[in-house]
Enzyme design. Structure first.
Site, mmCIF file in Angstrom:
data_model
loop_
_atom_site.group_PDB
_atom_site.id
_atom_site.type_symbol
_atom_site.label_atom_id
_atom_site.label_comp_id
_atom_site.label_asym_id
_atom_site.label_seq_id
_atom_site.Cartn_x
_atom_site.Cartn_y
_atom_site.Cartn_z
ATOM 1 N N GLY A 179 0.812 -1.210 0.000
ATOM 2 C CA GLY A 179 0.000 0.000 0.000
ATOM 3 C C GLY A 179 0.843 1.257 0.000
ATOM 4 N N ILE A 180 2.014 1.193 -0.590
ATOM 5 C CA ILE A 180 2.956 2.317 -0.552
ATOM 6 C C ILE A 180 2.440 3.530 -1.307
ATOM 7 C CG2 ILE A 180 4.278 1.595 -2.596
ATOM 8 C CD1 ILE A 180 6.813 2.530 -1.083
ATOM 9 N N GLN B 298 -2.176 7.131 0.970
ATOM 10 C CA GLN B 298 -1.886 8.259 1.860
ATOM 11 C C GLN B 298 -0.832 7.886 2.896
ATOM 12 O OE1 GLN B 298 -4.744 11.009 4.465
ATOM 13 N NE2 GLN B 298 -4.594 8.966 5.368
ATOM 14 N N SER C 94 -1.975 -2.025 -12.807
ATOM 15 C CA SER C 94 -3.269 -1.544 -13.266
ATOM 16 C C SER C 94 -3.079 -0.739 -14.540
ATOM 17 C CB SER C 94 -3.948 -0.682 -12.197
ATOM 18 O OG SER C 94 -3.244 0.528 -12.014
ATOM 19 N N ALA D 61 -5.050 -2.404 1.526
ATOM 20 C CA ALA D 61 -6.400 -2.827 1.905
ATOM 21 C C ALA D 61 -7.414 -2.268 0.917
ATOM 22 C CB ALA D 61 -6.758 -2.320 3.305
ATOM 23 N N SER E 198 -9.976 -0.033 1.421
ATOM 24 C CA SER E 198 -9.998 0.810 2.610
ATOM 25 C C SER E 198 -11.265 1.628 2.797
ATOM 26 C CB SER E 198 -8.794 1.765 2.578
ATOM 27 O OG SER E 198 -8.814 2.543 1.400
ATOM 28 N N GLU F 167 -12.563 1.009 13.360
ATOM 29 C CA GLU F 167 -13.857 0.488 12.929
ATOM 30 C C GLU F 167 -14.140 -0.884 13.545
ATOM 31 O OE1 GLU F 167 -16.370 1.688 10.969
ATOM 32 O OE2 GLU F 167 -15.425 3.649 10.699
ATOM 33 N N TYR G 225 -15.847 -4.385 6.056
ATOM 34 C CA TYR G 225 -14.492 -3.858 6.213
ATOM 35 C C TYR G 225 -13.960 -4.136 7.613
ATOM 36 C CZ TYR G 225 -10.869 -0.315 7.037
ATOM 37 O OH TYR G 225 -9.703 0.328 7.393
ATOM 38 N N HIS H 279 -7.524 9.117 10.306
ATOM 39 C CA HIS H 279 -6.399 10.020 10.084
ATOM 40 C C HIS H 279 -6.438 10.503 8.634
ATOM 41 C CE1 HIS H 279 -5.247 5.825 9.666
ATOM 42 N NE2 HIS H 279 -4.329 6.179 8.787
#
Length: 331
Positions: free
Chosen positions: A10-11, A14, A37, A89, A91, A136, A157, A187
């Protein structure tokens, strides 16, 4: 002495971009996993990619996916990381109701795949692992929430993240892996994805002020969240993997604000009254709602020496100012 190696899934997100900056500043060699992609979704890293002294020398990207265990094994064998930060993820909480199976495959089983890849490649004793858990997972449990609060997830999720959270605990206790979970509350930053409510609000406030948009459609304005800055929160991730042992930590600000308060702050920042521009759209409501989240980060403060540094008002102001600048260029 050789630089430490970190691998970030997930680099391109954000958190991934802020964590990359932090680790590079700490002298790490950073490897990131990106999905193949048809679009080149690396805008949050572009300022680093343009720096030839970093990209190709300290920052390396590898194609991979949490749905492909053989690929994960190959990347771990090739990079031999000292630290792994799993930030990848599906997200978006609301979207998880529309694609629950995919959410479970990535957010739950994907974590199992990378944990087992660490074991199979033989990095259990050498490598430290961070898992991005989420507030969550607390769901319907009343605030304030800390590490001892019962989990009561109220979305696909959250349920998938809770599965992953417990898998981290099992690999920590069963295999001796230095594994930590950051139970991160909301965040945000100017790098937040455009389909998240905070970025939608900041963008709309700027666009309406600049005459580029007239209305903003939102769902539940009464939902209350504990909002901090992503730059602060990635520092907590890093600190967790510098501890003698892995553990679980709540990362939060200890303050809660409603979506309506976020609206008031954002629109007020540009001299507008949000009542004149915001409409309710039932499509954005969740089948099951989480009404209030507020974290007690006492453990992180005590054991990590971590404190948030950016206030709610500063966060919203920074996001709106960033949108005023970018939307002004577009117009």
């Amino acid at each position: 002495m050789a630089a430490k190696k970190a691998l970030i899934t997930g680099i391109t997100g954000q958190d991934g971009s802020y964590l990359t900056e932090l680790l590079l500043d700490e002298g790490y060699e950073v490897h990131g996993i990106v999905r193949r992609s048809s679009t080149f979704n690396r805008g949050r890293l572009e300022h680093l990619r343009q720096d030839s002294s970093v990209y190709g020398q300290q920052l390396f990207l590898h194609y991979g996916d949490l749905s492909d265990s053989s690929c994960l094994n190959r990347i771990l064998e090739k990079t031999g990381p000292d630290e792994i930060y799993n930030l990848a993820a599906q997200s978006h909480v609301r979207i998880s109701f529309d694609i629950p199976e995919y959410t479970g495959d990535v957010n739950a089983l994907g974590v199992t795949r990378i944990l087992d890849a660490i074991r199979e490649v033989g990095l259990t004793k050498e490598c430290r692992f961070y898992q991005a858990s989420t507030s969550e997972m607390f769901g319907a449990s009343p605030p304030p929430q800390n590490e001892e609060t019962p989990f009561m997830p109220r979305s696909p999720y959250a349920a998938a993240k809770l599965y992953a959270h417990w898998m981290v605990v099992n690999y920590r206790t069963g295999y001796g892996l230095h594994a930590s979970s950051g139970i991160l509350f909301n965040h945000e930053s100017p790098r937040r994805g455009e389909n998240f409510v905070t970025r939608k609000i900041a963008m709309a406030a700027a666009r309406i002020k600049l005459g580029l948009q007239k209305k903003l459609a939102l769902g539940n304005l009464d939902a209350k969240r504990d909002w901090g800055h992503a730059r602060d929160f990635v520092r907590a991730m890093y600190l967790m993997l510098q501890q003698p042992e892995g553990d679980d930590y709540v990362v939060a600000t200890g303050q809660t604000h409603s979506v309506q308060e976020f609206l008031e702050q954002a629109f007020g920042h540009v001299g507008l009254d949000w009542h004149d521009h915001v409409e309710t759209d039932l499509r954005y409501l969740r089948p099951t709602e989480v009404h209030a989240l507020c974290g007690d980060y006492s453990k992180a403060r005590r054991k990590l020496g971590w404190e948030p540094t950016v206030s709610f008002e500063e966060l919203v102001g920074e996001m709106v100012e960033a949108e005023m600048e970018s939307q002004g260029r577009i117009s």
